[in-house]
Design a protein around this motif. Structure first.
Motif, mmCIF file in Angstrom:
data_model
loop_
_atom_site.group_PDB
_atom_site.id
_atom_site.type_symbol
_atom_site.label_atom_id
_atom_site.label_comp_id
_atom_site.label_asym_id
_atom_site.label_seq_id
_atom_site.Cartn_x
_atom_site.Cartn_y
_atom_site.Cartn_z
ATOM 1 N N ASN A 186 -9.332 0.805 -3.249
ATOM 2 C CA ASN A 186 -8.792 -0.385 -3.904
ATOM 3 C C ASN A 186 -7.591 -0.038 -4.778
ATOM 4 O O ASN A 186 -7.492 1.058 -5.326
ATOM 5 C CB ASN A 186 -9.875 -1.049 -4.753
ATOM 6 C CG ASN A 186 -10.955 -1.689 -3.896
ATOM 7 O OD1 ASN A 186 -10.659 -2.430 -2.962
ATOM 8 N ND2 ASN A 186 -12.212 -1.395 -4.203
ATOM 9 N N SER A 187 -6.705 -1.003 -4.927
ATOM 10 C CA SER A 187 -5.498 -0.827 -5.732
ATOM 11 C C SER A 187 -5.514 -1.818 -6.893
ATOM 12 O O SER A 187 -6.440 -2.600 -7.051
ATOM 13 C CB SER A 187 -4.250 -1.066 -4.871
ATOM 14 O OG SER A 187 -4.099 -2.460 -4.590
ATOM 15 N N SER A 188 -4.441 -1.810 -7.682
ATOM 16 C CA SER A 188 -4.314 -2.751 -8.785
ATOM 17 C C SER A 188 -3.802 -4.099 -8.322
ATOM 18 O O SER A 188 -3.631 -5.010 -9.134
ATOM 19 C CB SER A 188 -3.366 -2.184 -9.848
ATOM 20 O OG SER A 188 -2.083 -1.957 -9.290
ATOM 21 N N THR A 193 0.800 -1.230 0.000
ATOM 22 C CA THR A 193 0.000 0.000 0.000
ATOM 23 C C THR A 193 0.829 1.274 0.000
ATOM 24 O O THR A 193 2.027 1.244 0.074
ATOM 25 C CB THR A 193 -0.921 -0.007 1.214
ATOM 26 O OG1 THR A 193 -1.619 -1.221 1.196
ATOM 27 C CG2 THR A 193 -1.939 1.084 1.180
ATOM 28 N N GLU A 244 -11.685 3.407 -6.445
ATOM 29 C CA GLU A 244 -10.243 3.496 -6.645
ATOM 30 C C GLU A 244 -9.519 4.256 -5.547
ATOM 31 O O GLU A 244 -8.296 4.163 -5.434
ATOM 32 C CB GLU A 244 -9.952 4.145 -8.000
ATOM 33 C CG GLU A 244 -10.402 3.299 -9.180
ATOM 34 C CD GLU A 244 -9.934 3.853 -10.510
ATOM 35 O OE1 GLU A 244 -9.248 4.903 -10.496
ATOM 36 O OE2 GLU A 244 -10.236 3.242 -11.541
ATOM 37 N N SER A 284 -3.382 -5.170 2.417
ATOM 38 C CA SER A 284 -3.109 -5.050 0.992
ATOM 39 C C SER A 284 -1.626 -5.289 0.730
ATOM 40 O O SER A 284 -0.784 -4.994 1.573
ATOM 41 C CB SER A 284 -3.518 -3.656 0.493
ATOM 42 O OG SER A 284 -3.165 -3.482 -0.859
ATOM 43 N N ARG A 301 -0.216 -3.823 -1.939
ATOM 44 C CA ARG A 301 0.049 -2.783 -2.941
ATOM 45 C C ARG A 301 1.463 -2.240 -2.821
ATOM 46 O O ARG A 301 2.135 -2.426 -1.797
ATOM 47 C CB ARG A 301 -0.968 -1.651 -2.805
ATOM 48 C CG ARG A 301 -0.877 -0.884 -1.493
ATOM 49 C CD ARG A 301 -2.004 0.128 -1.354
ATOM 50 N NE ARG A 301 -3.297 -0.538 -1.236
ATOM 51 C CZ ARG A 301 -4.473 0.098 -1.292
ATOM 52 N NH1 ARG A 301 -4.498 1.411 -1.463
ATOM 53 N NH2 ARG A 301 -5.600 -0.554 -1.163
ATOM 54 N N GLU A 344 -6.697 -6.598 -2.108
ATOM 55 C CA GLU A 344 -7.191 -6.136 -0.819
ATOM 56 C C GLU A 344 -7.903 -7.301 -0.118
ATOM 57 O O GLU A 344 -8.670 -8.031 -0.759
ATOM 58 C CB GLU A 344 -8.165 -4.965 -0.992
ATOM 59 C CG GLU A 344 -7.496 -3.613 -1.164
ATOM 60 C CD GLU A 344 -6.723 -3.496 -2.457
ATOM 61 O OE1 GLU A 344 -5.517 -3.174 -2.385
ATOM 62 O OE2 GLU A 344 -7.292 -3.733 -3.528
#
Length: 302
Positions: free
Chosen positions: A211-213, A13, A208, A231, A233, A216
């Motif tokens: 949430n990330s690519s 993250t 968005e 996460s 991320r 989660e």
């Protein structure tokens, strides 16, 4: 952590700091072993957590696909946060099935949990094979019987995974993770309105800004309406990290904030829970100097 038919979500993250107390202290619990312990939730004077379903000799049981089966344990709490006198929860539904990552209504009459579709295979969209994907079920507590009246939530499609339910403090919203169509990453955080624990509204992606690519997992909403989740991320400390997002903030530029050490580490940190006092709680971690699996930690002075 759940490993059945759904490769659980590892993320990184945004590297922002969070103003937790410099005096926050954590300790591993005596209940930890080389097996996995996670998903601690305090409800009333009891604590519930997820753990391998085991034989009488303590060996973990696997399903026919060679995946571990998890169940939920009920236990008492000692004054120093230790978990004692644990036992599997009482349920009327027979057989060996996953029952993990639980959340309870405020009156503790209803429980939501992660399980697997049984008898109806779905398609694993990433591997192109048929699997029994994860789903969320709701159970009702009946005195003298235990947990009964099991129902699958109506929006759980066998072709997708739905996991890690978490009720808002007032019980009106259910948060969860899914790889439902339109997710930004491997799995996103979603929410759905709940009415009398009987009917459910339209499923909504948290968007968005949260949430990330990547992935989660394990949402939790505290008494002061802050959303905690894990996460993997980019920008994290390593593996899964725990993040916080203020659901009551009016700041359109707000982003999830990574918790500081010692809660986040170079290992996987997830399944955060904080008591109503907002200073003590539990989380799970697979970090160095642990017992070897996913361990439970108690924290105070948050």
């Amino acid at each position: 952590m759940l490993r059945t038919k759904f490769t659980l979500l590892l993320l990184l993250t945004l590297a922002y700091s969070f103003s937790q107390s410099d005096d926050v202290a954590i300790k591993p619990l005596k209940i930890n072993t080389k097996l996995n312990h996670y998903g601690a939730q305090v409800a009333g004077d009891k604590i519930y957590f997820s753990h391998h379903l085991t034989t009488k000799r303590g060996r973990p049981i696997k399903d026919k696909y060679d995946g571990f089966i998890y169940t939920t344990y009920e236990a008492s709490l000692s004054e120093d946060g230790e978990i004692i006198n644990e036992k599997p929860i009482e349920k009327t539904k027979l057989g060996q099935f996953n029952l993990s990552s639980v959340t309870f209504s405020k009156d503790r009459k209803y429980m939501y949990f992660t399980s697997n579709h049984v008898g109806e295979k779905g398609t694993n969209k990433r591997k192109g094979v048929d699997t029994y994907n994860l789903m969320i079920q709701r159970a009702e507590y009946v005195e003298g019987k235990g947990w009964t009246n099991f129902e699958t939530l109506p929006f759980c499609n066998p072709d997708n995974n739905y996991a890690h339910p978490a009720l808002s403090p007032d019980g009106s919203v259910l948060y969860f993770v899914s790889d439902f169509k339109g997710t930004k990453g491997k799995s996103d955080l979603f929410k759905v309105s709940v009415s009398n624990h009987k009917t459910y509204g339209e499923v909504t992606n948290l968007g968005e800004s949260i949430n990330s690519s990547r992935t989660e997992v394990f949402p939790f909403v505290s008494a002061d309406n802050k959303l905690y989740f894990a996460s993997d991320r980019r920008g994290g400390k390593g593996g899964l990290d725990i993040y916080v997002y203020d659901l009551e903030s009016g700041d359109d530029e707000q982003v999830p904030v990574s918790l500081d050490e010692p809660i986040n580490s170079m290992g996987n940190d997830f399944s955060f829970f904080i008591n109503e006092d907002l200073t003590t709680g539990y989380f799970s971690s697979r970090r160095s100097k642990g017992e070897g699996g996913d361990d439970l930690y108690y924290f105070e002075k948050f």
